[in-house]
Design a protein around this motif. Structure first.
Motif, PDB file in Angstrom:
ATOM      1  N   LEU A 336       0.843  -1.202   0.000  1.00 21.87           N
ATOM      2  CA  LEU A 336       0.000   0.000   0.000  1.00 21.87           C
ATOM      3  C   LEU A 336       0.874   1.246   0.000  1.00 21.87           C
ATOM      4  CD1 LEU A 336      -2.599  -1.039   2.745  1.00 21.87           C
ATOM      5  CD2 LEU A 336      -2.635  -1.569   0.312  1.00 21.87           C
ATOM      6  N   GLU A 337       0.347   2.314  -0.573  1.00 20.97           N
ATOM      7  CA  GLU A 337       1.074   3.582  -0.495  1.00 20.97           C
ATOM      8  C   GLU A 337       1.302   3.964   0.957  1.00 20.97           C
ATOM      9  OE1 GLU A 337      -0.559   6.835  -2.623  1.00 20.97           O
ATOM     10  OE2 GLU A 337       0.213   6.136  -4.556  1.00 20.97           O
ATOM     11  N   SER A 338       0.304   3.676   1.797  1.00 29.04           N
ATOM     12  CA  SER A 338       0.447   3.956   3.224  1.00 29.04           C
ATOM     13  C   SER A 338      -0.439   2.996   3.994  1.00 29.04           C
ATOM     14  CB  SER A 338       0.044   5.403   3.531  1.00 29.04           C
ATOM     15  OG  SER A 338       0.098   5.649   4.922  1.00 29.04           O
ATOM     16  N   LEU A 339       0.078   2.529   5.134  1.00 30.50           N
ATOM     17  CA  LEU A 339      -0.722   1.650   5.985  1.00 30.50           C
ATOM     18  C   LEU A 339      -1.655   2.437   6.896  1.00 30.50           C
ATOM     19  CD1 LEU A 339       1.980  -0.960   7.076  1.00 30.50           C
ATOM     20  CD2 LEU A 339       0.109  -1.320   5.469  1.00 30.50           C
ATOM     21  N   GLU A 340      -1.395   3.749   7.028  1.00 29.71           N
ATOM     22  CA  GLU A 340      -2.198   4.569   7.936  1.00 29.71           C
ATOM     23  C   GLU A 340      -2.536   5.884   7.257  1.00 29.71           C
ATOM     24  OE1 GLU A 340      -2.200   5.845  12.661  1.00 29.71           O
ATOM     25  OE2 GLU A 340      -0.507   4.736  11.796  1.00 29.71           O
ATOM     26  N   LEU A 341      -3.772   6.331   7.449  1.00 32.68           N
ATOM     27  CA  LEU A 341      -4.258   7.563   6.848  1.00 32.68           C
ATOM     28  C   LEU A 341      -4.662   8.537   7.957  1.00 32.68           C
ATOM     29  CD1 LEU A 341      -6.587   6.008   4.095  1.00 32.68           C
ATOM     30  CD2 LEU A 341      -4.293   6.964   3.750  1.00 32.68           C
ATOM     31  N   PRO A 342      -4.730   9.846   7.634  1.00 30.67           N
ATOM     32  CA  PRO A 342      -5.210  10.811   8.631  1.00 30.67           C
ATOM     33  C   PRO A 342      -6.656  10.512   9.015  1.00 30.67           C
ATOM     34  CG  PRO A 342      -4.312  11.912   6.683  1.00 30.67           C
ATOM     35  CD  PRO A 342      -4.386  10.468   6.360  1.00 30.67           C
ATOM     36  N   ARG A 343      -7.050  10.932  10.200  1.00 30.74           N
ATOM     37  CA  ARG A 343      -8.433  10.692  10.622  1.00 30.74           C
ATOM     38  C   ARG A 343      -9.408  11.485   9.758  1.00 30.74           C
ATOM     39  NH1 ARG A 343     -12.003  12.522  15.114  1.00 30.74           N
ATOM     40  NH2 ARG A 343     -13.597  10.901  15.239  1.00 30.74           N
ATOM     41  N   GLY A 344      -8.986  12.655   9.318  1.00 32.54           N
ATOM     42  CA  GLY A 344      -9.877  13.491   8.521  1.00 32.54           C
ATOM     43  C   GLY A 344      -9.675  13.280   7.025  1.00 32.54           C
ATOM     44  N   ARG A 345     -10.771  13.363   6.260  1.00 29.47           N
ATOM     45  CA  ARG A 345     -10.709  13.249   4.808  1.00 29.47           C
ATOM     46  C   ARG A 345     -11.608  14.315   4.189  1.00 29.47           C
ATOM     47  NH1 ARG A 345     -15.163  10.825   2.453  1.00 29.47           N
ATOM     48  NH2 ARG A 345     -16.665   9.920   3.922  1.00 29.47           N
ATOM     49  N   TYR A 346     -11.240  14.754   3.023  1.00 31.47           N
ATOM     50  CA  TYR A 346     -12.035  15.740   2.304  1.00 31.47           C
ATOM     51  C   TYR A 346     -13.304  15.085   1.777  1.00 31.47           C
ATOM     52  CZ  TYR A 346     -13.404  19.034  -1.378  1.00 31.47           C
ATOM     53  OH  TYR A 346     -14.101  19.905  -2.172  1.00 31.47           O
ATOM     54  N   HIS A 347     -14.439  15.712   2.034  1.00 33.07           N
ATOM     55  CA  HIS A 347     -15.720  15.172   1.578  1.00 33.07           C
ATOM     56  C   HIS A 347     -16.496  16.282   0.893  1.00 33.07           C
ATOM     57  CE1 HIS A 347     -19.356  12.856   1.310  1.00 33.07           C
ATOM     58  NE2 HIS A 347     -20.023  13.661   2.133  1.00 33.07           N
TER      59      HIS A 347
END
Length: 393
Positions: A336-347
């Motif tokens: 994966l590009e990253s195993l962890e993502l920020p809690r916030g996402r653009y919606h």
């Protein structure tokens, strides 16, 4: 060329090996016929496959078909066919194609004993394996003696590049398909020349009556049954590998295409260094292997792996590569590009001038990690992710 002659010397059975195989085949057919005659059904015993067509490599598998009259029921065909296999073969195990058969040993050679119906033509098929005697007869009638060595080269090439075998594990080229390619294009070299320009969906045939259309990566109409694609088991991945290997071999021939070097596992420190350089993360999913046959297992494994990728990508985890490994356990390996993502996402939400945009504002005033804001006239919000870690998902 000299390289291919050297390969042929390594893969072709010697005169002594041929005599040994002929002796074992003769004894096997005699034994099977003796047991089959006891059923008093007029059963016919037939050697099919590469040994019958003289296109086999060293240490061949044997394919013995027991031909039943059409008047025999399917249930009785299966029960008698299995019973004969258990009687004749050592270390037998039940396997399944369209119906069950026995795989076992006869004087150290692997043997498949398969029951089928004795039919007059392929318009009277009772099961898919009923075609096999017609395949054997077609190749024996149309493959010239001097082309048999070309088939052997093509089979070893397909083995070397990892695309030999139509079973679900490999999704590659069957022996029959490779034989037809030699009949169609005459030689090993010419097959590679043709393959180097194939595109997905290429259509090949040996007769003018082929009419049915298929949506497979490669189509080769069966000369004994125009409504069947001989290449139906071939995956796009295996086709692409074969095309690329053909181009590479023609550009720079090498024995490594026929006898590849053993691939040694990477050391753990080397893997860590590669991932650190790329900044990506590995995710490994392990599960117990179910006790089902390979032809059912491998399609499920591939669907499960794609399902895992779809789930991850649906939650913004970008999959770079994926693979699987089957032993006592099944392991799905994803990079994966990253195993962890920020809690916030653009919606992104609706335009501000849409009447029901108030519903968006009311919901995300309560649930958002930010207050709704305008971007080019559309409402947007920083929304919380349900999962921030790939392994949790």
């Amino acid at each position: 060329m000299a390289l291919e002659n050297d390969v042929l010397r390594k893969i072709s059975p010697s005169d002594e090996e041929r005599r040994a195989i002929d002796r074992k085949v003769g004894l096997l057919l005699e034994r099977v016929k003796s047991e089959a005659d006891k059923e008093d059904l007029g059963l016919e015993v037939l050697m099919v496959g590469s040994v019958a067509k003289d296109t086999f490599l060293r240490d061949p598998d044997l394919d013995v078909f027991i031909l039943f009259p059409e008047s025999v029921s399917r249930e009785r065909l299966e029960s008698i066919g299995l019973a004969l296999g258990w009687k004749v073969l050592e270390k037998g195990e039940e396997r399944y194609a369209e119906h069950p058969y026995i795989h076992g040993l006869w004087e150290a050679l692997e043997v498949d004993m398969v029951p089928c119906y004795r039919i007059m033509d392929t318009t009277r098929l009772r099961s898919a394996v009923d075609r096999t005697p017609f395949h054997t007869q077609y190749v024996r009638s149309n493959l010239r003696d001097e082309q048999k060595k070309e088939v052997r080269l093509l089979k070893q090439f397909a083995k070397g590049v990892g695309v030999y075998g139509a079973e679900a594990r490999t999704q590659g080229f069957s022996g029959y398909l490779l034989e037809l390619l030699i009949i169609r294009f005459d030689s090993f070299r010419q097959v590679l020349e043709e393959a180097s320009s194939w595109k997905r969906g290429a259509v090949l045939d040996l007769a003018d009556e082929a009419c049915r259309k298929f949506n497979d990566p490669l189509v080769f109409h069966d000369p004994v049954d125009a409504n069947r694609n001989v290449a139906s088991a071939l995956s796009a991945q295996s086709l692409a590998r074969f095309i690329y290997a053909a181009r590479c071999y023609l550009d720079r021939p090498s024995e490594r295409f026929f006898f590849p070097n053993r691939r040694e596992p990477l050391k753990l420190d080397d893997m860590r260094a590669m991932l650190e350089q790329r900044g990506t993360g590995p995710l490994v999913i392990t599960m117990r292997r179910p006790h089902i046959i390979d032809d059912n297992l491998y399609p499920q494994i591939r669907r499960s792996l794609e399902g895992a990728c779809t789930m991850l990508e649906g939650s913004d985890f970008r999959v770079i590569d994926r693979a699987y490994h089957v032993a006592e356990d099944i392991r799905f390996v994803l990079e994966l590009e990253s195993l962890e993502l920020p809690r916030g996402r653009y919606h992104s939400g609706p335009p501000a001038w849409v009447e029901n945009s108030n519903a968006f504002l009311e919901r995300w005033e309560k649930e958002g990690l930010s207050r709704p804001y305008l971007v080019n006239g559309h409402w947007a919000v920083v929304a919380p992710r349900a999962y921030t870690r790939a392994d949790d998902l």
